[in-house]
Design a protein around this motif. Sequence first.
Motif, mmCIF file in Angstrom:
data_model
loop_
_atom_site.group_PDB
_atom_site.id
_atom_site.type_symbol
_atom_site.label_atom_id
_atom_site.label_comp_id
_atom_site.label_asym_id
_atom_site.label_seq_id
_atom_site.Cartn_x
_atom_site.Cartn_y
_atom_site.Cartn_z
ATOM 1 N N PHE A 98 -10.549 -0.958 -1.231
ATOM 2 C CA PHE A 98 -9.176 -0.790 -0.763
ATOM 3 C C PHE A 98 -9.066 -0.216 0.646
ATOM 4 C CE2 PHE A 98 -10.376 2.428 -3.879
ATOM 5 C CZ PHE A 98 -10.334 3.603 -3.125
ATOM 6 N N GLU A 99 -10.172 0.198 1.275
ATOM 7 C CA GLU A 99 -10.108 0.695 2.655
ATOM 8 C C GLU A 99 -9.593 -0.369 3.610
ATOM 9 O OE1 GLU A 99 -13.290 3.687 4.190
ATOM 10 O OE2 GLU A 99 -14.218 2.411 2.656
ATOM 11 N N SER A 100 -10.052 -1.614 3.459
ATOM 12 C CA SER A 100 -9.596 -2.696 4.337
ATOM 13 C C SER A 100 -8.088 -2.899 4.200
ATOM 14 C CB SER A 100 -10.307 -4.004 4.007
ATOM 15 O OG SER A 100 -11.674 -3.914 4.314
ATOM 16 N N PHE A 101 -7.579 -2.713 2.988
ATOM 17 C CA PHE A 101 -6.151 -2.909 2.758
ATOM 18 C C PHE A 101 -5.344 -1.733 3.309
ATOM 19 C CE2 PHE A 101 -8.540 -5.367 -0.319
ATOM 20 C CZ PHE A 101 -8.150 -6.629 0.083
ATOM 21 N N PHE A 102 -5.899 -0.523 3.265
ATOM 22 C CA PHE A 102 -5.287 0.639 3.923
ATOM 23 C C PHE A 102 -5.192 0.373 5.421
ATOM 24 C CE2 PHE A 102 -6.884 4.144 6.612
ATOM 25 C CZ PHE A 102 -5.725 4.907 6.701
ATOM 26 N N LEU A 103 -6.280 -0.146 6.013
ATOM 27 C CA LEU A 103 -6.280 -0.430 7.447
ATOM 28 C C LEU A 103 -5.294 -1.547 7.784
ATOM 29 C CD1 LEU A 103 -10.077 -0.046 8.170
ATOM 30 C CD2 LEU A 103 -8.237 1.441 8.978
ATOM 31 N N LYS A 104 -5.197 -2.563 6.941
ATOM 32 C CA LYS A 104 -4.221 -3.643 7.142
ATOM 33 C C LYS A 104 -2.819 -3.053 7.237
ATOM 34 C CE LYS A 104 -2.037 -7.145 4.272
ATOM 35 N NZ LYS A 104 -0.931 -6.451 3.762
ATOM 36 N N LYS A 105 -2.483 -2.171 6.310
ATOM 37 C CA LYS A 105 -1.157 -1.539 6.296
ATOM 38 C C LYS A 105 -0.948 -0.684 7.556
ATOM 39 C CE LYS A 105 1.724 1.462 3.480
ATOM 40 N NZ LYS A 105 1.758 2.397 2.370
ATOM 41 N N THR A 106 -1.968 0.067 7.936
ATOM 42 C CA THR A 106 -1.884 0.906 9.125
ATOM 43 C C THR A 106 -1.715 0.049 10.377
ATOM 44 O OG1 THR A 106 -3.262 2.574 8.057
ATOM 45 C CG2 THR A 106 -3.071 2.705 10.446
ATOM 46 N N LEU A 107 -2.446 -1.066 10.454
ATOM 47 C CA LEU A 107 -2.380 -1.937 11.628
ATOM 48 C C LEU A 107 -1.031 -2.640 11.746
ATOM 49 C CD1 LEU A 107 -5.978 -3.394 11.528
ATOM 50 C CD2 LEU A 107 -5.060 -1.740 13.148
ATOM 51 N N ASN A 108 -0.296 -2.772 10.645
ATOM 52 C CA ASN A 108 1.043 -3.355 10.719
ATOM 53 C C ASN A 108 1.951 -2.534 11.623
ATOM 54 O OD1 ASN A 108 0.647 -5.615 9.151
ATOM 55 N ND2 ASN A 108 1.256 -4.609 7.258
ATOM 56 N N LYS A 109 1.737 -1.212 11.649
ATOM 57 C CA LYS A 109 2.584 -0.384 12.520
ATOM 58 C C LYS A 109 1.915 -0.056 13.847
ATOM 59 C CE LYS A 109 1.395 4.078 10.521
ATOM 60 N NZ LYS A 109 1.825 5.289 9.912
ATOM 61 N N VAL A 110 0.583 -0.013 13.888
ATOM 62 C CA VAL A 110 -0.128 0.355 15.113
ATOM 63 C C VAL A 110 -0.145 -0.800 16.104
ATOM 64 C CG1 VAL A 110 -2.394 0.976 16.039
ATOM 65 C CG2 VAL A 110 -1.544 2.083 13.981
ATOM 66 N N LYS A 111 -0.352 -2.010 15.658
ATOM 67 C CA LYS A 111 -0.454 -3.224 16.458
ATOM 68 C C LYS A 111 -1.733 -3.254 17.295
ATOM 69 C CE LYS A 111 3.697 -4.786 15.406
ATOM 70 N NZ LYS A 111 3.789 -5.182 14.051
ATOM 71 N N ILE A 112 -2.564 -4.245 17.010
ATOM 72 C CA ILE A 112 -3.750 -4.513 17.820
ATOM 73 C C ILE A 112 -3.523 -5.877 18.465
ATOM 74 C CG2 ILE A 112 -5.316 -3.033 16.520
ATOM 75 C CD1 ILE A 112 -6.330 -5.488 15.015
ATOM 76 N N SER A 113 -4.266 -6.192 19.515
ATOM 77 C CA SER A 113 -4.029 -7.443 20.236
ATOM 78 C C SER A 113 -4.758 -8.627 19.632
ATOM 79 C CB SER A 113 -4.426 -7.287 21.708
ATOM 80 O OG SER A 113 -5.798 -7.005 21.829
ATOM 81 N N THR A 114 -5.729 -8.385 18.757
ATOM 82 C CA THR A 114 -6.472 -9.472 18.136
ATOM 83 C C THR A 114 -6.110 -9.544 16.654
ATOM 84 O OG1 THR A 114 -8.384 -8.036 17.693
ATOM 85 C CG2 THR A 114 -8.368 -9.240 19.790
ATOM 86 N N HIS A 115 -6.422 -10.647 16.037
ATOM 87 C CA HIS A 115 -6.053 -10.831 14.634
ATOM 88 C C HIS A 115 -7.170 -10.426 13.687
ATOM 89 C CE1 HIS A 115 -2.475 -12.623 16.107
ATOM 90 N NE2 HIS A 115 -3.203 -13.380 16.895
ATOM 91 N N PHE A 116 -8.275 -9.997 14.270
ATOM 92 C CA PHE A 116 -9.410 -9.496 13.509
ATOM 93 C C PHE A 116 -9.817 -8.155 14.092
ATOM 94 C CE2 PHE A 116 -9.702 -14.080 13.069
ATOM 95 C CZ PHE A 116 -10.031 -14.248 11.743
ATOM 96 N N PHE A 117 -10.499 -7.341 13.297
ATOM 97 C CA PHE A 117 -11.179 -6.168 13.847
ATOM 98 C C PHE A 117 -12.591 -6.156 13.293
ATOM 99 C CE2 PHE A 117 -9.001 -4.404 10.094
ATOM 100 C CZ PHE A 117 -10.007 -3.683 9.474
ATOM 101 N N TRP A 118 -13.516 -5.678 14.128
ATOM 102 C CA TRP A 118 -14.936 -5.698 13.773
ATOM 103 C C TRP A 118 -15.276 -4.703 12.677
ATOM 104 C CZ3 TRP A 118 -17.388 -9.738 14.641
ATOM 105 C CH2 TRP A 118 -17.325 -10.438 15.836
ATOM 106 N N THR A 119 -16.234 -5.089 11.857
ATOM 107 C CA THR A 119 -16.852 -4.180 10.898
ATOM 108 C C THR A 119 -18.316 -4.038 11.307
ATOM 109 O OG1 THR A 119 -17.796 -5.774 9.329
ATOM 110 C CG2 THR A 119 -15.449 -5.212 9.052
ATOM 111 N N ASN A 120 -19.034 -3.179 10.616
ATOM 112 C CA ASN A 120 -20.455 -2.985 10.866
ATOM 113 C C ASN A 120 -21.305 -4.087 10.219
ATOM 114 O OD1 ASN A 120 -22.183 -1.244 12.271
ATOM 115 N ND2 ASN A 120 -22.884 -0.288 10.384
#
Length: 180
Positions: A98-120
């Motif tokens: 569920f961490e990825s889904f927490f980040l999805k929700k957070t990114l809805n308000k933060v806004k990033i310029s790309t549609h993906f974010f890197w993982t390790n």
Amino acid sequence: GLPYGWEKKFDGKINGFVYINHVTGETRTSPPTHGSSGTGPAPVQISAREQGSCKSGWRYAFNFCYYISAFADIQSHSGAQAACKTQGGELFWPQFVFESFFLKKTLNKVKISTHFFWTNGEKHSGKWDWGTGHPAFSNPKWSAGQPDGSGTCLAVYAHTGFLDDQPCETQYNYVCKTKP
């Protein structure tokens, strides 16, 4: 660059590029000439409650601290790993599904310029893993049709929270993670 909301992605079915607007859902084969400017929104302030026991600029959740790169701060996979190390953390890896889904929700308000974010996550000798010292790569939540062999580095599709294999040299926003 493309106007905000647009992404250029290779489509193997047509052996060419398509342009996807993640705000409106429009898909086209020619580059967009309209849309909002690429300057992006102002950074969202992090409240004391969100920061918790993390240092300034980081968000606390699930006993970890998360740093989300600024709107225009995009890096290749190795660049993102180096940026996280400079920030005192490492590139995001999920301890919990569920961490990825927490980040999805957070990114809805933060806004990033790309549609993906890197993982390790990376593919080594034909197998995906999160790197040394992390949980085994098990029960991954893949985007539909993924992995499709387009890359050997893992990114999270920010609009769904699901994983996608991507070419490591592609530049995306990134999320760092560390213990408080």
